[in-house]
Design a protein around this motif. Structure first.
Motif, short mmCIF file in Angstrom:
data_model
loop_
_atom_site.label_atom_id
_atom_site.label_comp_id
_atom_site.label_asym_id
_atom_site.label_seq_id
_atom_site.Cartn_x
_atom_site.Cartn_y
_atom_site.Cartn_z
N ALA A 181 0.83 -1.21 0.00
CA ALA A 181 0.00 0.00 0.00
C ALA A 181 0.86 1.26 0.00
N ASN A 194 2.03 -2.99 3.88
CA ASN A 194 0.78 -3.41 3.23
C ASN A 194 -0.43 -2.80 3.93
N SER A 195 -1.62 -3.13 3.42
CA SER A 195 -2.82 -2.48 3.93
C SER A 195 -3.13 -2.90 5.36
N ARG A 196 -2.52 -3.99 5.84
CA ARG A 196 -2.75 -4.40 7.24
C ARG A 196 -1.73 -3.78 8.19
#
Ligand code: GLY
Length: 359
Positions: A181, A194-196
């Protein structure tokens, strides 16, 4: 940077990112290969695999030099990949036949061939008996035809399968379902999140996320604005014919036919600016089927056994985006548009040499 960090992170495991990854791993770097989906699961899965400067290039520009260099590199790239992975790759230097149905098309073909020859793309005019000998299945009249001996084809799904195996054998860490991301740059390192909120660190990273490359935010160091990546959808259809029904690639304008060694025969294509719409449009499939049947009447009674679509990785850029982002530790490798399968060897060679300092 944590001591277990890789030397390089590759964001995007299409044919471009996975080829760069393999080259870096062979050079002894510890590499992590990330993909939001699966290795080779998007444009590289969808692509027909035409290695065809004759069909795509007609001006002296950056695409031309890269296409010709990569075309020359392809046999060794395939041989090395096969040797290291044990995966057999359907690659044939089969040439391509470009057909004209009427005098206007024939004049356009003749002028195009004359433009291409001094650029290093050879072709020869074909008469009726040449055409019948090389493409016996072409059982209709043509106003003219040209043979492009340098054009070739490959099954890109074989390539990405081989890249996965060869990279794993070279200790690459492959993380699928890992959607990058954000990329944060510092003077001598890269952080990819990342998105997490999970993060990885490395001394270098490559942004090779194809049509999705602009969805990943880049921050930390001020860079010139990066060229915008965007998708250009293309549909393809498939027929199961007897092997060797078609030798060379057959083309007329934006309609093409090529056959895998298995006999699976692919017809293309469409060029659609519809964003990331994954639907397979029955009307577009009918249009391709009609054009394919016109090009090769033998197809008319054949059943379309597969229809699919993919997103060509386009970019607002005069050529593919294949460079270091200023003097940061981020390299860019996207925007290969209609030529991603062809340009994988040259892109992997150049970017990996830059990263390892052997350019
Ligand atoms: N290179 C073929 C296509 O983009 O359809």
């Amino acid at each position: 940077m944590p001591s277990h960090s890789p030397d390089a992170i590759i964001i995007g495991a299409g044919i471009i990112g996975a080829s760069i990854c393999w080259k870096l791993a062979r050079a002894g770097l510890r590499v992590t290969l990330l993909d939001a989906g699966t290795v080779g699961g998007e444009a590289s899965w969808a692509g027909a695999g035409m290695l065809a400067p004759g069909g795509e290039v007609e001006t002296r520009d950056i695409w031309l030099d890269l296409a010709l260099e990569s075309q020359r590199m392809y046999p060794a790239y395939v041989a090395e990949l096969e040797a290291e992975s044990g995966v057999s790759i359907d690659y044939r230097r089969c040439g391509a036949v470009e057909i004209a149905f009427d005098d206007t098309e024939c004049q356009a073909l003749t002028s195009r061939a004359a433009l291409q020859r001094p650029l290093g793309i050879p072709s020869q005019p074909m008469d009726r008996s040449d055409l019948h000998r090389m493409v016996p299945a072409f059982d209709r009249d043509a106003a003219g035809a040209f043979f492009y001996p340098g054009d070739a084809m490959v099954d890109p799904r074989d390539i990405t399968r081989a890249l996965r195996t060869a990279s794993s054998a070279a200790s690459v860490e492959i993380r699928e379902g890992w959607r990058a991301a954000r990329i944060d740059l510092s003077a001598d390192a890269v952080r990819v999140e990342n998105s997490r909120g999970d993060a990885l660190h490395a001394a270098a990273a490559v942004l090779a996320a194809g049509a999705w490359s602009s969805e990943i935010a880049v921050s930390g160091i001020t860079l010139p604005e990066l060229p915008r990546a965007f998708p250009v959808k293309g549909h393809l259809t498939g027929y199961q014919l007897s092997p060797r029904t078609l030798g060379p690639i057959l083309r007329r304008g934006h309609t093409y036919l090529l056959q895998r060694s298995s006999g699976f025969t692919i017809a293309g294509t469409s060029t659609e600016h519809v964003g990331f719409d994954r639907s397979v449009d029955a009307q577009v499939v009918r249009d391709i089927t009609a054009r394919a049947g016109e090009l090769l009447p033998a197809l008319e009674g054949e059943r379309v056994v597969a229809a699919w679509a993919g997103f060509r990785p386009a970019a607002d850029s005069p050529g593919p985006v294949s460079q270091r982002a200023a003097d940061s530790r981020l390299w860019l490798a996207y925007g290969h548009y209609r030529n991603g399968i062809l340009l994988a060897p040259v892109t992997a060679d150049r970017i990996s040499r830059e990263i390892t300092g052997t350019a």
